[in-house]
Design an enzyme around this catalytic site. Sequence first.
Site, PDB file in Angstrom:
ATOM      1  N   CYS A 382      32.266  -5.804 110.450  1.00 24.28           N
ATOM      2  CA  CYS A 382      32.503  -5.221 111.774  1.00 24.28           C
ATOM      3  C   CYS A 382      31.356  -5.580 112.726  1.00 24.28           C
ATOM      4  CB  CYS A 382      32.757  -3.726 111.684  1.00 24.28           C
ATOM      5  SG  CYS A 382      33.702  -3.152 113.097  1.00 24.28           S
ATOM      6  N   HIS A 508      37.144  -3.615 107.930  1.00 25.52           N
ATOM      7  CA  HIS A 508      36.283  -2.987 106.913  1.00 25.52           C
ATOM      8  C   HIS A 508      36.953  -3.071 105.540  1.00 25.52           C
ATOM      9  CE1 HIS A 508      33.514  -0.758 109.683  1.00 25.52           C
ATOM     10  NE2 HIS A 508      34.525  -0.923 110.509  1.00 25.52           N
ATOM     11  N   GLU A 510      35.708  -2.504 102.816  1.00 29.11           N
ATOM     12  CA  GLU A 510      35.137  -1.500 101.905  1.00 29.11           C
ATOM     13  C   GLU A 510      36.014  -0.258 101.780  1.00 29.11           C
ATOM     14  OE1 GLU A 510      33.955  -2.280 104.863  1.00 29.11           O
ATOM     15  OE2 GLU A 510      32.992  -0.593 105.896  1.00 29.11           O
TER      16      GLU A 510
HETATM   17  N1  GLN Z   1      30.393  -1.323 117.805  1.00 35.87           N
HETATM   18  C1  GLN Z   1      31.322  -2.344 117.431  1.00 35.87           C
HETATM   19  C2  GLN Z   1      32.672  -2.175 118.126  1.00 35.87           C
HETATM   20  O1  GLN Z   1      33.006  -1.100 118.561  1.00 35.87           O
HETATM   21  C3  GLN Z   1      31.496  -2.413 115.924  1.00 35.87           C
HETATM   22  C4  GLN Z   1      32.032  -1.154 115.310  1.00 35.87           C
HETATM   23  C5  GLN Z   1      31.821  -1.070 113.822  1.00 35.87           C
HETATM   24  O2  GLN Z   1      30.940  -1.720 113.265  1.00 35.87           O
HETATM   25  N2  GLN Z   1      32.583  -0.222 113.160  1.00 35.87           N
HETATM   26  O3  GLN Z   1      33.420  -3.106 118.238  1.00 35.87           O
END
Ligand code: GLN
Length: 542
Positions: A382, A508, A510
């Site tokens: 992410c 994600h 995970e």
């Molecule tokens: N801050 C980033 C976004 O909103 C990544 C979010 C995250 O890592 N869950 O796109």
Amino acid sequence: METKYIFVTGGVVSSLGKGIISASLACLLKARGYRVTIQKFDPYINIDPGTLNPYEHGECYVTVDGHEADLDLGHYERFTNVRTSRANNVTTGRIYQSVIDKERRGDYLGKTVQIIPHITDEIKRNVKLLGKTGEYDYIITEIGGTVGDIESLPYLESVRQLRWELGQNSLCIHLTYVPYLKAAKELKTKPTQHSVKQLQEVGIQPDVLVLRTEKDIPTAMRRKIAQFCNVAPEAVIQSIDCSSIYEVPLKMHEQHLDEIVLKKTGEPVNGEPDMASWVEFLEKMRHAEKEVTIGLVGKYVELQDAYKSINESLFHAATYNDRKLNLKYIHSEKVNDSNVDSLLKDMDGVIIAPGFGQRGIEGKFSALKWCREHDVPTFGICLGMQCMVIEFARNVLGLPDANSTEMNPTTHDNVIDLMEEQKSVHNMGGTMRLGAYDCHLDPDSTTAKAYGTTKVKERHRHRFEFNNDYRERFESAGMKCVGQNPATHLVEVVELPEKRWWVGTQYHPEYSSTVLNPAPLFLDFIKAAIAYGEEKALKSES
Ligand code: GLN
């Protein structure tokens, strides 16, 4: 069979591991062929934990249907292999919101709206929601907080009423703590007695007591607790500290927790739960001798719960690769170009963590530059993937100002930018791109090979995305966009095919790793890290 409801409450102190006990029981019942789900009721006022700082409540877990949920739902999925949803996690905020909405609609027909019966009825309705689907034989409901908390009272009153209504189709398990006083060299049962008394005061008689303890509780002491608390002696079970949470289901089975639950809810006790694959996993865990060393670069490293699902996914993957996981937390705020070598040189692989905001971001870039130049297996998740893109833009494409508009809204090179549909969003709660989305993968990519398929569906939680205007420049300089959403063309996965293992996922992975179904990308990342570690060791020998 009629749906059975099991309530899990806690007393004496918080953080006793109600989630792990609930998940362990669910794991055993599932291994006996029952259809099980677990839900958590959290007594705080936030509508969901999505707006909570990880320092407050650890990781925010995300369900397939896009609910930002308590991290215990992660345990539920990892232990049971059963997916959870929005219905599996309810907060006081949501209960009140729903009651207030009904009041505004006039649904209460002029009545005074009160905690009892309106709030408690709404809690009861939510408790029974999953039962109504007919998809489950057992519904385990974990009540967050501790008996005696003011905010838990409406939940306990609802449990009292439900136990009365459901009779043998329900059961209450109370989890307490038996402290060991070093100076006196004694285990103390008084806090448990008081906690059960408190529960009885609100009209709930527990059927089973699970006692968290550091030391073995002698049988005579368990009998004493049984006598004081009106619980059958065999239903006083200890939960002794284990080296791994994944040992707990077997520890509970040794003391017949699953059988006690079946008997008390009127189900026949036939044979044993089929825990063969689970035991196989534990055997691998116990026999692993060699280590794999992974560095996790993030800004919440003081609080390990902040990266719970990543830790567990790495642990699953290391175990299936017959390795002990040696996870090093590296504070991203403390990494810079001059110390990065000493911080990362012993790592077999590096994870760049998800996150929000500017703090610690430059450290992630230093780590990424070093990893890229030293060709270390690197996995960006992410925000970690977004950082991979920015670092590449700055240091390879020669765009020194490149950034995400999250960090610098006026950057000339907005290689990561706010998603179009996010531009009109003002409310922070539940408004990110959340939940599982399809992703199509390039068949030659590391990612597709790891999954063994080109079509995957993984969970998201973000507002910003890869800016497709730059795609060609990235691709021709060697960073490939190997995964994209088939409908929106959002870039979901980037790779550097020239490197040993360089993968960034906007999603994600995970969140979907479970004990019986480890996440393919983590398995492959650990495999690459092991190979790299061995290669390094050979080199240093020669
Ligand atoms: N801050 C980033 C976004 O909103 C990544 C979010 C995250 O890592 N869950 O796109």
